[in-house]
Write a protein that holds these residues in place. Structure first.
Motif, PDB file in Angstrom:
ATOM      1  N   ILE A  44     -23.802  -7.956  75.408  1.00  0.00           N
ATOM      2  CA  ILE A  44     -24.888  -8.884  75.696  1.00  0.00           C
ATOM      3  C   ILE A  44     -25.982  -8.068  76.365  1.00  0.00           C
ATOM      4  CG2 ILE A  44     -25.598 -10.920  76.994  1.00  0.00           C
ATOM      5  CD1 ILE A  44     -22.686 -11.831  76.936  1.00  0.00           C
ATOM      6  N   HIS A  45     -27.108  -7.913  75.719  1.00  0.00           N
ATOM      7  CA  HIS A  45     -28.178  -7.077  76.258  1.00  0.00           C
ATOM      8  C   HIS A  45     -29.397  -7.926  76.564  1.00  0.00           C
ATOM      9  CE1 HIS A  45     -25.953  -3.444  75.603  1.00  0.00           C
ATOM     10  NE2 HIS A  45     -25.673  -3.841  74.356  1.00  0.00           N
ATOM     11  N   GLU A  46     -29.259  -8.746  77.554  1.00  0.00           N
ATOM     12  CA  GLU A  46     -30.345  -9.612  78.006  1.00  0.00           C
ATOM     13  C   GLU A  46     -30.965  -8.987  79.256  1.00  0.00           C
ATOM     14  OE1 GLU A  46     -33.028 -12.529  78.088  1.00  0.00           O
ATOM     15  OE2 GLU A  46     -31.494 -12.337  76.520  1.00  0.00           O
ATOM     16  N   MET A  47     -32.278  -8.871  79.279  1.00  0.00           N
ATOM     17  CA  MET A  47     -32.964  -8.244  80.406  1.00  0.00           C
ATOM     18  C   MET A  47     -32.834  -9.063  81.690  1.00  0.00           C
ATOM     19  SD  MET A  47     -33.986  -5.321  79.650  1.00  0.00           S
ATOM     20  CE  MET A  47     -34.969  -5.016  81.088  1.00  0.00           C
ATOM     21  N   MET A  48     -32.820 -10.373  81.580  1.00  0.00           N
ATOM     22  CA  MET A  48     -32.688 -11.205  82.773  1.00  0.00           C
ATOM     23  C   MET A  48     -31.312 -11.042  83.403  1.00  0.00           C
ATOM     24  SD  MET A  48     -35.585 -12.481  83.192  1.00  0.00           S
ATOM     25  CE  MET A  48     -35.350 -13.752  84.391  1.00  0.00           C
ATOM     26  N   LEU A  49     -30.317 -10.803  82.584  1.00  0.00           N
ATOM     27  CA  LEU A  49     -28.973 -10.574  83.100  1.00  0.00           C
ATOM     28  C   LEU A  49     -28.907  -9.282  83.914  1.00  0.00           C
ATOM     29  CD1 LEU A  49     -26.018 -11.521  83.135  1.00  0.00           C
ATOM     30  CD2 LEU A  49     -25.656 -10.154  81.089  1.00  0.00           C
ATOM     31  N   ALA A  50     -29.754  -8.340  83.576  1.00  0.00           N
ATOM     32  CA  ALA A  50     -29.761  -7.071  84.310  1.00  0.00           C
ATOM     33  C   ALA A  50     -30.591  -7.150  85.584  1.00  0.00           C
ATOM     34  CB  ALA A  50     -30.288  -5.962  83.409  1.00  0.00           C
ATOM     35  N   SER A  51     -31.663  -7.918  85.582  1.00  0.00           N
ATOM     36  CA  SER A  51     -32.582  -7.868  86.725  1.00  0.00           C
ATOM     37  C   SER A  51     -32.274  -8.894  87.810  1.00  0.00           C
ATOM     38  CB  SER A  51     -34.017  -8.045  86.239  1.00  0.00           C
ATOM     39  OG  SER A  51     -34.165  -9.289  85.587  1.00  0.00           O
ATOM     40  N   ILE A  52     -31.830 -10.065  87.457  1.00  0.00           N
ATOM     41  CA  ILE A  52     -31.606 -11.112  88.464  1.00  0.00           C
ATOM     42  C   ILE A  52     -30.502 -10.739  89.457  1.00  0.00           C
ATOM     43  CG2 ILE A  52     -30.819 -13.496  88.782  1.00  0.00           C
ATOM     44  CD1 ILE A  52     -32.512 -14.259  86.405  1.00  0.00           C
TER      45      ILE A  52
END
Length: 86
Positions: A44-52
């Protein structure tokens, strides 16, 4: 003001900067590693998952360590003001 005194002040200031930034950087690094590992395992490569999670971890660490950080900064500033006439 002697050259040695100025070097000592700059050295102490740099040490304090490193000391105060270490908890925030370590929290961000560890959460980033955990999230990246999770993303690699699940693809799963979601940017929000990495930043939040990183933002929440940094805010939490800042809230927890803020009194200590303020004490260190106040102690350094008061020592600098007291030793300034020297």
């Amino acid at each position: 003001m002697s050259l040695e005194f100025a070097i000592q002040i700059v050295r102490e200031a740099l040490q304090i900067v490193l000391l105060l930034s270490a908890p925030v950087l370590l929290a961000s690094l560890s959460i980033g590693f955990i999230v990246s590992l999770f993303q690699a395992m699940t693809q799963i490569h979601e940017m929000m998952l990495a930043s939040i999670p990183k933002i929440l971890a940094v805010v939490a660490v800042l809230i927890i360590t803020l009194p200590w950080m303020l004490r260190v900064i106040i102690r350094f500033t008061s020592n600098l003001i007291i030793n300034l006439p020297n």
